[in-house]
Design a protein around this motif. Structure first.
Motif, PDB file in Angstrom:
ATOM      1  N   ILE A 299      -6.904 -13.948  45.118  1.00 24.35           N
ATOM      2  CA  ILE A 299      -7.011 -12.511  45.373  1.00 24.35           C
ATOM      3  C   ILE A 299      -5.835 -11.834  44.684  1.00 24.35           C
ATOM      4  N   GLN A 300      -6.149 -10.940  43.728  1.00 25.28           N
ATOM      5  CA  GLN A 300      -5.106 -10.237  42.995  1.00 25.28           C
ATOM      6  C   GLN A 300      -5.085  -8.753  43.290  1.00 25.28           C
ATOM      7  N   GLU A 301      -6.091  -8.273  43.980  1.00 19.55           N
ATOM      8  CA  GLU A 301      -6.164  -6.853  44.317  1.00 19.55           C
ATOM      9  C   GLU A 301      -5.513  -6.603  45.673  1.00 19.55           C
ATOM     10  N   PRO A 302      -4.755  -5.525  45.807  1.00 22.22           N
ATOM     11  CA  PRO A 302      -4.133  -5.228  47.093  1.00 22.22           C
ATOM     12  C   PRO A 302      -5.170  -4.794  48.128  1.00 22.22           C
ATOM     13  N   GLY A 303      -4.866  -5.089  49.383  1.00 21.69           N
ATOM     14  CA  GLY A 303      -5.741  -4.648  50.459  1.00 21.69           C
ATOM     15  C   GLY A 303      -5.813  -5.648  51.593  1.00 21.69           C
ATOM     16  N   LEU A 304      -6.637  -5.326  52.580  1.00 19.24           N
ATOM     17  CA  LEU A 304      -6.836  -6.142  53.757  1.00 19.24           C
ATOM     18  C   LEU A 304      -7.912  -7.183  53.456  1.00 19.24           C
ATOM     19  N   ASN A 305      -7.663  -8.442  53.815  1.00 15.71           N
ATOM     20  CA  ASN A 305      -8.590  -9.535  53.526  1.00 15.71           C
ATOM     21  C   ASN A 305      -8.772 -10.404  54.752  1.00 15.71           C
ATOM     22  N   PHE A 306      -9.760 -11.284  54.676  1.00 18.25           N
ATOM     23  CA  PHE A 306     -10.128 -12.130  55.791  1.00 18.25           C
ATOM     24  C   PHE A 306     -10.044 -13.595  55.370  1.00 18.25           C
ATOM     25  N   LYS A 307      -9.600 -14.454  56.302  1.00 11.56           N
ATOM     26  CA  LYS A 307      -9.614 -15.901  56.099  1.00 11.56           C
ATOM     27  C   LYS A 307     -10.052 -16.558  57.395  1.00 11.56           C
ATOM     28  N   ILE A 308     -10.495 -17.793  57.293  1.00 14.80           N
ATOM     29  CA  ILE A 308     -10.915 -18.534  58.479  1.00 14.80           C
ATOM     30  C   ILE A 308      -9.668 -19.144  59.119  1.00 14.80           C
ATOM     31  N   PRO A 309      -9.379 -18.786  60.358  1.00 14.67           N
ATOM     32  CA  PRO A 309      -8.157 -19.314  60.973  1.00 14.67           C
ATOM     33  C   PRO A 309      -8.232 -20.833  61.150  1.00 14.67           C
ATOM     34  N   LEU A 310      -7.100 -21.489  61.019  1.00 12.26           N
ATOM     35  CA  LEU A 310      -6.917 -22.927  61.133  1.00 12.26           C
ATOM     36  C   LEU A 310      -7.508 -23.717  59.959  1.00 12.26           C
ATOM     37  N   ALA A 311      -8.570 -23.244  59.331  1.00 13.91           N
ATOM     38  CA  ALA A 311      -9.177 -23.965  58.206  1.00 13.91           C
ATOM     39  C   ALA A 311      -8.590 -23.505  56.877  1.00 13.91           C
ATOM     40  N   GLN A 312      -8.199 -22.252  56.797  1.00 17.05           N
ATOM     41  CA  GLN A 312      -7.685 -21.700  55.555  1.00 17.05           C
ATOM     42  C   GLN A 312      -6.269 -21.174  55.747  1.00 17.05           C
ATOM     43  N   ASN A 313      -5.471 -21.356  54.708  1.00 16.07           N
ATOM     44  CA  ASN A 313      -4.147 -20.734  54.697  1.00 16.07           C
ATOM     45  C   ASN A 313      -3.925 -20.101  53.333  1.00 16.07           C
ATOM     46  N   ILE A 314      -2.884 -19.302  53.230  1.00 14.56           N
ATOM     47  CA  ILE A 314      -2.648 -18.570  51.992  1.00 14.56           C
ATOM     48  C   ILE A 314      -1.295 -18.954  51.401  1.00 14.56           C
ATOM     49  N   VAL A 315      -1.241 -18.890  50.070  1.00 17.03           N
ATOM     50  CA  VAL A 315       0.003 -19.078  49.331  1.00 17.03           C
ATOM     51  C   VAL A 315       0.196 -17.830  48.488  1.00 17.03           C
ATOM     52  N   LYS A 316       1.373 -17.211  48.615  1.00 14.43           N
ATOM     53  CA  LYS A 316       1.638 -15.958  47.908  1.00 14.43           C
ATOM     54  C   LYS A 316       2.458 -16.227  46.647  1.00 14.43           C
ATOM     55  N   PHE A 317       2.102 -15.513  45.564  1.00 15.22           N
ATOM     56  CA  PHE A 317       2.836 -15.570  44.304  1.00 15.22           C
ATOM     57  C   PHE A 317       3.156 -14.147  43.869  1.00 15.22           C
ATOM     58  N   ASP A 318       4.306 -13.978  43.288  1.00 16.32           N
ATOM     59  CA  ASP A 318       4.760 -12.670  42.850  1.00 16.32           C
ATOM     60  C   ASP A 318       4.051 -12.266  41.559  1.00 16.32           C
ATOM     61  N   LYS A 319       3.647 -11.011  41.464  1.00 16.57           N
ATOM     62  CA  LYS A 319       3.037 -10.478  40.241  1.00 16.57           C
ATOM     63  C   LYS A 319       4.084  -9.907  39.289  1.00 16.57           C
ATOM     64  N   ARG A 320       5.272  -9.642  39.817  1.00 10.94           N
ATOM     65  CA  ARG A 320       6.305  -8.998  39.016  1.00 10.94           C
ATOM     66  C   ARG A 320       6.894  -9.963  37.985  1.00 10.94           C
ATOM     67  N   ILE A 321       7.671  -9.420  37.081  1.00  5.44           N
ATOM     68  CA  ILE A 321       8.360 -10.240  36.093  1.00  5.44           C
ATOM     69  C   ILE A 321       9.523 -10.941  36.798  1.00  5.44           C
ATOM     70  N   LEU A 322       9.564 -12.264  36.657  1.00  5.06           N
ATOM     71  CA  LEU A 322      10.563 -13.083  37.325  1.00  5.06           C
ATOM     72  C   LEU A 322      11.583 -13.584  36.314  1.00  5.06           C
ATOM     73  N   LEU A 323      12.745 -13.974  36.798  1.00  7.70           N
ATOM     74  CA  LEU A 323      13.837 -14.417  35.932  1.00  7.70           C
ATOM     75  C   LEU A 323      14.154 -15.880  36.191  1.00  7.70           C
ATOM     76  N   PHE A 324      14.281 -16.650  35.120  1.00  2.72           N
ATOM     77  CA  PHE A 324      14.760 -18.023  35.196  1.00  2.72           C
ATOM     78  C   PHE A 324      15.989 -18.138  34.307  1.00  2.72           C
ATOM     79  N   ASP A 325      17.110 -18.499  34.913  1.00  2.00           N
ATOM     80  CA  ASP A 325      18.358 -18.657  34.172  1.00  2.00           C
ATOM     81  C   ASP A 325      18.587 -20.145  33.964  1.00  2.00           C
ATOM     82  N   ASN A 326      18.446 -20.594  32.736  1.00  2.00           N
ATOM     83  CA  ASN A 326      18.611 -22.005  32.402  1.00  2.00           C
ATOM     84  C   ASN A 326      20.088 -22.378  32.397  1.00  2.00           C
ATOM     85  N   ASN A 327      20.380 -23.620  32.728  1.00  2.00           N
ATOM     86  CA  ASN A 327      21.760 -24.099  32.666  1.00  2.00           C
ATOM     87  C   ASN A 327      22.233 -24.150  31.221  1.00  2.00           C
ATOM     88  N   ALA A 328      23.531 -23.952  31.027  1.00  2.00           N
ATOM     89  CA  ALA A 328      24.101 -24.044  29.681  1.00  2.00           C
ATOM     90  C   ALA A 328      23.881 -25.452  29.148  1.00  2.00           C
TER      91      ALA A 328
END
Length: 166
Positions: free
Chosen positions: A44-73
């Motif tokens: 689900i990528q659209e904002p809003g209220l959604n439904f899931k089956i309790p106990l059988a389904q769970n959700i994992v959230k990922f950020d849509k924004r630009i993220l930063l990774f700072d590599n080691n020297a």
């Protein structure tokens, strides 16, 4: 009568808990992957209220924004055998949450894999040019090359590379 009222209140309380665990809200800045018994079933990528089956389904959230990774020297040897200490950072965006979840699952695992991709790309590009090219006006061109190599390899993780800087 009191027993009946207690049963009704208990039933209402139970229904409230089930409804509360069934509904979830997707914010504009996140995207959600729904898992059913650990298996991904929908994104689900659209904002809003959604439904899931309790106990059988769970959700994992990922950020849509630009993220930063700072590599080691990292120490890299240039073509003229001079040692460089190169610090790089990457701005990326998760565009395919399903692929991201299937390949790396979490951002911590991505950091390890993306770090090795960045280091390999830096070695490939900076290892074939002399030190003067890295600190001269060719630096932008070299960064674009590194960015292209990292972007090509990063698509396998479900991300797009917005920018690579050294």
């Amino acid at each position: 009568m009191k027993k009946r009222t207690g049963l009704i209140l208990g039933f209402i309380f139970l229904c409230t808990i089930v409804i509360y665990n069934s509904l979830f809200f997707v914010e504009q800045r996140i995207q959600v992957l729904i898992l059913q018994f650990g298996e991904p079933i929908r994104v689900i990528q659209e904002p809003g209220l959604n439904f899931k089956i309790p106990l059988a389904q769970n959700i994992v959230k990922f950020d849509k924004r630009i993220l930063l990774f700072d590599n080691n020297a990292e120490e890299i040897i240039a073509a003229d055998k001079k040692r460089l200490i190169v610090d790089a950072f990457v701005r990326y965006k998760i565009v395919d949450p399903l692929k991201f979840y299937q390949t790396v699952r979490f951002e911590a695992a991505l950091n390890n894999r993306l770090g090795s991709v960045i280091n390999n790309s830096l070695r490939a590009v900076l290892g074939r040019v002399p030190l003067e090219a890295v600190i001269s006006d060719r630096r932008e061109q070299l960064m674009d090359e590194v960015s292209g190599l990292v972007a090509k390899r990063a698509t396998q993780f479900g991300i797009t590379i917005e920018e690579v800087r050294i």
